[in-house]
Design a protein around this motif. Structure first.
Motif, PDB file in Angstrom:
ATOM      1  N   PRO A   1     -25.032  49.131  26.895  1.00 27.63           N
ATOM      2  CA  PRO A   1     -26.183  50.043  26.599  1.00 27.63           C
ATOM      3  C   PRO A   1     -26.564  49.754  25.216  1.00 27.63           C
ATOM      4  CG  PRO A   1     -24.191  51.279  26.876  1.00 27.63           C
ATOM      5  CD  PRO A   1     -23.736  50.049  27.348  1.00 27.63           C
ATOM      6  N   ASP A   2     -27.998  49.694  24.783  1.00 26.96           N
ATOM      7  CA  ASP A   2     -28.585  49.602  23.685  1.00 26.96           C
ATOM      8  C   ASP A   2     -28.353  50.819  22.887  1.00 26.96           C
ATOM      9  OD1 ASP A   2     -29.915  48.787  21.412  1.00 26.96           O
ATOM     10  OD2 ASP A   2     -31.552  48.442  22.350  1.00 26.96           O
ATOM     11  N   LEU A   3     -27.399  50.861  21.663  1.00 30.88           N
ATOM     12  CA  LEU A   3     -27.056  52.202  21.095  1.00 30.88           C
ATOM     13  C   LEU A   3     -27.762  52.327  19.867  1.00 30.88           C
ATOM     14  CD1 LEU A   3     -23.176  51.959  21.544  1.00 30.88           C
ATOM     15  CD2 LEU A   3     -25.028  53.260  22.801  1.00 30.88           C
ATOM     16  N   LEU A   4     -28.948  51.482  19.697  1.00 33.62           N
ATOM     17  CA  LEU A   4     -29.770  51.650  18.379  1.00 33.62           C
ATOM     18  C   LEU A   4     -30.268  53.210  18.304  1.00 33.62           C
ATOM     19  CD1 LEU A   4     -31.466  48.259  18.194  1.00 33.62           C
ATOM     20  CD2 LEU A   4     -29.918  48.972  16.756  1.00 33.62           C
ATOM     21  N   PRO A   5     -30.528  53.650  17.332  1.00 31.88           N
ATOM     22  CA  PRO A   5     -31.112  54.917  17.201  1.00 31.88           C
ATOM     23  C   PRO A   5     -32.653  54.928  17.498  1.00 31.88           C
ATOM     24  CG  PRO A   5     -29.938  54.324  15.063  1.00 31.88           C
ATOM     25  CD  PRO A   5     -29.771  53.131  16.117  1.00 31.88           C
ATOM     26  N   GLU A   6     -33.048  56.049  17.951  1.00 35.33           N
ATOM     27  CA  GLU A   6     -34.274  56.240  18.593  1.00 35.33           C
ATOM     28  C   GLU A   6     -35.392  55.820  17.189  1.00 35.33           C
ATOM     29  OE1 GLU A   6     -37.048  57.231  21.374  1.00 35.33           O
ATOM     30  OE2 GLU A   6     -34.988  57.522  21.493  1.00 35.33           O
ATOM     31  N   GLY A   7     -36.341  54.888  17.503  1.00 37.09           N
ATOM     32  CA  GLY A   7     -37.428  54.525  16.739  1.00 37.09           C
ATOM     33  C   GLY A   7     -36.906  53.273  15.760  1.00 37.09           C
ATOM     34  N   VAL A   8     -35.694  52.737  16.090  1.00 37.14           N
ATOM     35  CA  VAL A   8     -35.386  51.504  15.317  1.00 37.14           C
ATOM     36  C   VAL A   8     -35.651  50.305  16.027  1.00 37.14           C
ATOM     37  CG1 VAL A   8     -33.277  50.138  14.231  1.00 37.14           C
ATOM     38  CG2 VAL A   8     -33.317  52.633  14.247  1.00 37.14           C
ATOM     39  N   PRO A   9     -36.467  49.562  15.172  1.00 38.82           N
ATOM     40  CA  PRO A   9     -37.067  48.100  15.860  1.00 38.82           C
ATOM     41  C   PRO A   9     -35.726  47.336  16.526  1.00 38.82           C
ATOM     42  CG  PRO A   9     -37.389  48.035  13.547  1.00 38.82           C
ATOM     43  CD  PRO A   9     -36.886  49.348  13.926  1.00 38.82           C
ATOM     44  N   THR A  10     -36.167  46.455  17.538  1.00 35.85           N
ATOM     45  CA  THR A  10     -35.083  45.717  18.053  1.00 35.85           C
ATOM     46  C   THR A  10     -35.432  44.395  17.544  1.00 35.85           C
ATOM     47  OG1 THR A  10     -35.920  45.670  20.163  1.00 35.85           O
ATOM     48  CG2 THR A  10     -34.349  47.264  19.659  1.00 35.85           C
ATOM     49  N   ALA A  11     -36.734  43.989  17.280  1.00 36.57           N
ATOM     50  CA  ALA A  11     -36.997  42.611  16.829  1.00 36.57           C
ATOM     51  C   ALA A  11     -38.052  42.728  15.944  1.00 36.57           C
ATOM     52  CB  ALA A  11     -37.683  42.019  18.144  1.00 36.57           C
ATOM     53  N   LEU A  12     -38.271  41.675  14.931  1.00 33.87           N
ATOM     54  CA  LEU A  12     -39.095  41.727  13.884  1.00 33.87           C
ATOM     55  C   LEU A  12     -40.474  41.994  14.263  1.00 33.87           C
ATOM     56  CD1 LEU A  12     -39.070  41.071  10.958  1.00 33.87           C
ATOM     57  CD2 LEU A  12     -39.783  38.732  11.322  1.00 33.87           C
ATOM     58  N   GLY A  13     -41.005  41.617  15.377  1.00 29.91           N
ATOM     59  CA  GLY A  13     -42.459  41.960  15.800  1.00 29.91           C
ATOM     60  C   GLY A  13     -42.533  43.322  16.070  1.00 29.91           C
ATOM     61  N   GLU A  14     -41.438  44.230  16.169  1.00 27.82           N
ATOM     62  CA  GLU A  14     -41.780  45.729  16.273  1.00 27.82           C
ATOM     63  C   GLU A  14     -41.780  46.424  15.188  1.00 27.82           C
ATOM     64  OE1 GLU A  14     -38.659  47.319  18.924  1.00 27.82           O
ATOM     65  OE2 GLU A  14     -39.005  45.395  20.207  1.00 27.82           O
TER      66      GLU A  14
ATOM     67  N   ALA B   1     -31.740  37.462  13.506  1.00 27.69           N
ATOM     68  CA  ALA B   1     -30.978  37.796  14.728  1.00 27.69           C
ATOM     69  C   ALA B   1     -31.549  37.493  16.011  1.00 27.69           C
ATOM     70  CB  ALA B   1     -30.229  39.249  14.788  1.00 27.69           C
ATOM     71  N   GLN B   2     -32.883  37.412  15.841  1.00 22.82           N
ATOM     72  CA  GLN B   2     -33.645  37.214  17.251  1.00 22.82           C
ATOM     73  C   GLN B   2     -33.141  38.040  18.492  1.00 22.82           C
ATOM     74  OE1 GLN B   2     -33.308  32.943  17.480  1.00 22.82           O
ATOM     75  NE2 GLN B   2     -35.060  32.691  15.669  1.00 22.82           N
ATOM     76  N   GLY B   3     -32.954  39.418  17.924  1.00 25.46           N
ATOM     77  CA  GLY B   3     -32.668  40.299  19.219  1.00 25.46           C
ATOM     78  C   GLY B   3     -31.217  40.233  19.635  1.00 25.46           C
ATOM     79  N   ARG B   4     -30.529  39.466  18.808  1.00 26.70           N
ATOM     80  CA  ARG B   4     -29.003  39.581  19.160  1.00 26.70           C
ATOM     81  C   ARG B   4     -28.301  40.737  18.206  1.00 26.70           C
ATOM     82  NH1 ARG B   4     -27.066  33.827  17.609  1.00 26.70           N
ATOM     83  NH2 ARG B   4     -28.353  34.237  16.146  1.00 26.70           N
TER      84      ARG B   4
END
Length: 163
Positions: A148-161, A50-53
């Motif tokens: 707004p970014d609705l990802l749960p706290e602590g979930v990485p948004t990119a593979l590098g994370e 996804a590369q951040g998408r």
């Protein structure tokens, strides 16, 4: 937007939660470790592709899942030929619905807000003479950058994370 990714390894289905009774008499449920690990693999593979998408929170989603199962070593040469040609289909576990459930549940909050957004699904099982895997294609409207970014706290948004 269309995102395709491959989950390497033998396809797995979502296992039912296990319930254990404690000495105190209380019951406790937990998700089997194998299911937790496979869901994490699904998330990692999606994030890499996804590369951040991610898909919009209100977008209808189409998903296509093809599970390629390894041919049993005990199958005769003739049967192996029929399996690889597509004349014979895998009628064994994991069940189609459990394969879909483990993939879709793993992507909740990562690829889309909730798997309830999935309005069209195609899933099939096939034999593979090469590497067993699951191929996933997800289509829908991309989330706008101002949402707004609705990802749960602590979930990485990119593979590098990823840890």
């Amino acid at each position: 937007m269309k995102i395709k990714f491959i989950i390497p390894g033998e396809p797995q289905g979502k296992a039912r939660p296990r319930v254990v009774r404690m000495k105190s008499g209380r019951s406790m449920s937990y998700t089997p470790d194998k299911t937790v690990a496979y869901e994490e693999l699904v998330r990692q593979r999606f994030l890499a592709a996804a590369q951040g998408r991610r898909f919009a929170d209100d977008a209808p989603i189409d998903i296509s899942i093809t599970a390629f199962l390894s041919i049993p070593k005990s199958a005769s040469k003739q049967k192996q030929m029929l399996m690889t040609s597509g004349a014979l289909f895998p009628q064994k576990k994991p069940d189609l619905d459990n394969i879909m459930k483990i993939v879709c549940d793993a992507l909740n909050g990562i690829a889309y807000k909730d798997d309830a957004q999935i309005v069209n699904a195609k899933i099939c099982k096939r034999w593979s003479s090469e590497m067993p895997s699951v191929w996933v294609t997800i289509e829908g409207e991309e989330r706008k950058s101002h949402e707004p970014d609705l990802l749960p706290e602590g979930v990485p948004t990119a593979l590098g994370e990823l840890p």
